[in-house]
Design a protein around this motif. Structure first.
Motif, PDB file in Angstrom:
ATOM      1  N   ILE A 199       0.839  -1.202   0.000  1.00  0.00           N
ATOM      2  CA  ILE A 199       0.000   0.000   0.000  1.00  0.00           C
ATOM      3  C   ILE A 199       0.873   1.251   0.000  1.00  0.00           C
ATOM      4  N   GLU A 200       1.924   1.231   0.790  1.00  0.00           N
ATOM      5  CA  GLU A 200       2.792   2.411   0.894  1.00  0.00           C
ATOM      6  C   GLU A 200       3.516   2.721  -0.415  1.00  0.00           C
ATOM      7  N   GLU A 201       3.660   1.718  -1.287  1.00  0.00           N
ATOM      8  CA  GLU A 201       4.324   1.940  -2.567  1.00  0.00           C
ATOM      9  C   GLU A 201       3.399   2.551  -3.622  1.00  0.00           C
ATOM     10  N   MET A 202       2.095   2.562  -3.353  1.00  0.00           N
ATOM     11  CA  MET A 202       1.147   3.133  -4.303  1.00  0.00           C
ATOM     12  C   MET A 202       1.198   4.658  -4.259  1.00  0.00           C
ATOM     13  N   PRO A 203       0.882   5.329  -5.373  1.00  0.00           N
ATOM     14  CA  PRO A 203       0.944   6.803  -5.387  1.00  0.00           C
ATOM     15  C   PRO A 203      -0.091   7.415  -4.450  1.00  0.00           C
ATOM     16  N   PRO A 204       0.303   8.428  -3.682  1.00  0.00           N
ATOM     17  CA  PRO A 204      -0.649   9.086  -2.782  1.00  0.00           C
ATOM     18  C   PRO A 204      -1.656   9.911  -3.565  1.00  0.00           C
ATOM     19  N   PRO A 205      -2.758  10.315  -2.928  1.00  0.00           N
ATOM     20  CA  PRO A 205      -3.772  11.115  -3.629  1.00  0.00           C
ATOM     21  C   PRO A 205      -3.212  12.357  -4.307  1.00  0.00           C
ATOM     22  N   ALA A 206      -2.221  12.993  -3.702  1.00  0.00           N
ATOM     23  CA  ALA A 206      -1.674  14.226  -4.282  1.00  0.00           C
ATOM     24  C   ALA A 206      -1.120  13.998  -5.684  1.00  0.00           C
TER      25      ALA A 206
END
Length: 398
Positions: free
Chosen positions: A381-388
């Protein structure tokens, strides 16, 4: 740019939109979050500008009660049934069609108000929850892009194949828009159905469970493992007092264990639970994402938001489900080895139910393989792009 977010009036559908809406606002864009009147207070507490439109689904109390009985009266469905709809029997397919018609009714109650506001405010893009078909209607009517925002694994399968879906668009003198301009999916790849491929924009799941604070007693160390017990909002809203039965069963099952039990619930649910065992601490209305970093495991109802919030915290999970859509996320969680899934339909008739729950929680706390899988899921999950990072994509659509 102006971005109009919209969802049906339920926390499981409104809350997943909040991180992206705030990312758009932080980037300097104008944002509105629209829903039915019953969601107004919920939206206001997110800090986002609220737009009240339409009403809730136009359904008689008798019809609603009958639908609730049908949903919660189901035996367990085939595992991973959204990917294997052909395995469903006629009664199960009929229930899906009935749910599809209910969603169309909810969309119909919102569509006029959403279209009217959109004509006045002139958004460049509409971002809508996956089952909020009013967003699709408004985007088609105004000829602007629509972004479907999935809320997790239970987003599938799509229920808009019922004839009433097309009729909803025809009532607004436009043609159905069955394919979104873009689709956002916060579910990690390992939990998605491989047979339900759909081009999506990946987005990291950022938990938002409402505003609040960490209880002071929870922030310090504990000599025993902490097990969070929570049951979400959907069941209490649908079932009333009877919703606490599985909740209470879990608490009583864990009471003899050498663990600290952290009950996360609303004040109303807490009253329904009655007197609690000595080793239970309660966190009424505390946001789940603020509680779980201080816990070692969770027992929950199978909701997508709860499952993904616990996955972000990297803790093992026991899901005890009562209805078909709640079976989906726990099934995928088990597929990656990060949890255990039990069916309340089986437990409530098992004289050993409390022992079964205790054994499952003991396994969560002792099995290093489950803990390692939960850690891998968190890292994924942490490797996925953040909303920003998705804001630029939305800018290009508008």
């Amino acid at each position: 740019m102006r971005v109009l977010f919209t969802a049906v009036a339920g926390r499981p559908h409104l809350f997943p939109l909040v991180p992206l809406a705030w990312a758009c606002r932080a980037a300097g864009h104008e944002v509105r979050l629209a829903s039915a009147p019953s969601a107004a207070e919920i939206i206001v507490h997110t800090g986002l500008p609220a737009v009240v439109i339409g009403s809730g689904p136009r359904q008689s109390p008798e019809d609603r009660a009958d639908l609730v009985r049908s949903v919660y009266g189901q035996p367990p469905w085939p595992r991973d049934w959204p990917a294997l709809v052909t395995r469903l029997d006629d009664g199960q397919r009929d229930l899906l069609a009935r749910l599809g018609r209910y969603l169309v009714t909810a969309a119909d109650a919102m569509a006029d108000g959403l279209i009217s506001f959109a004509r006045q405010w002139k958004p460049d893009v509409i971002v809508h929850d996956a089952i909020t078909y009013a967003g699709e209607v408004a985007a088609q009517k105004l000829d602007i892009p629509n972004v479907k925002h999935n809320f997790g694994t239970a987003t599938q399968p799509r229920l808009h194949t019922v004839p009433e879906y097309a009729a909803l668009f025809h009532r607004h003198h436009t043609i159905p828009r069955t394919a979104a301009t873009a689709t956002i999916d916060p579910t990690p790849h390992s939990m998605r159905f491989p047979t339900l491929a759909e081009p999506v924009l990946d987005m990291r799941y950022v938990p938002y469970n409402g505003s609040g604070t960490v209880p002071r007693w929870l922030a310090g160390p504990s000599p025993r493992p902490r097990v969070c017990v929570t049951w979400g909002h959907t069941a209490p809203d649908a079932l009333g007092e009877s919703a606490v039965d599985p909740y209470r069963m879990v608490i009583d099952a864990l009471a003899p264990m050498d663990v600290d039990i952290v009950v996360v619930t609303t004040a109303a649910q807490l009253d329904e639970l009655g007197a609690l065992p000595t080793r239970v601490r309660t966190a009424p209305s505390a946001p789940l994402h603020l509680v779980l970093p201080h816990c070692d495991a969770i027992v929950q109802q199978g909701g997508d938001g709860t499952t993904l919030t616990a996955a972000v915290a990297g803790i093992p999970q026991l899901a005890i489900t009562c209805k078909p859509d709640a079976e989906i996320a726990p099934g995928r969680l088990c597929a990656v080895g990060a949890g255990i899934h039990l069916y309340y339909q089986h437990l409530r008739s098992d004289p050993r139910c409390e022992r079964v729950v205790r054994d499952a929680v003991s396994t969560l706390l002792a099995d290093s393989g489950i803990g390692a899988a939960a850690g891998r899921l968190r890292a994924e999950i942490e490797e996925m792009p953040p909303p920003a990072e998705l804001v630029a994509t939305i800018e290009k659509l508008g």
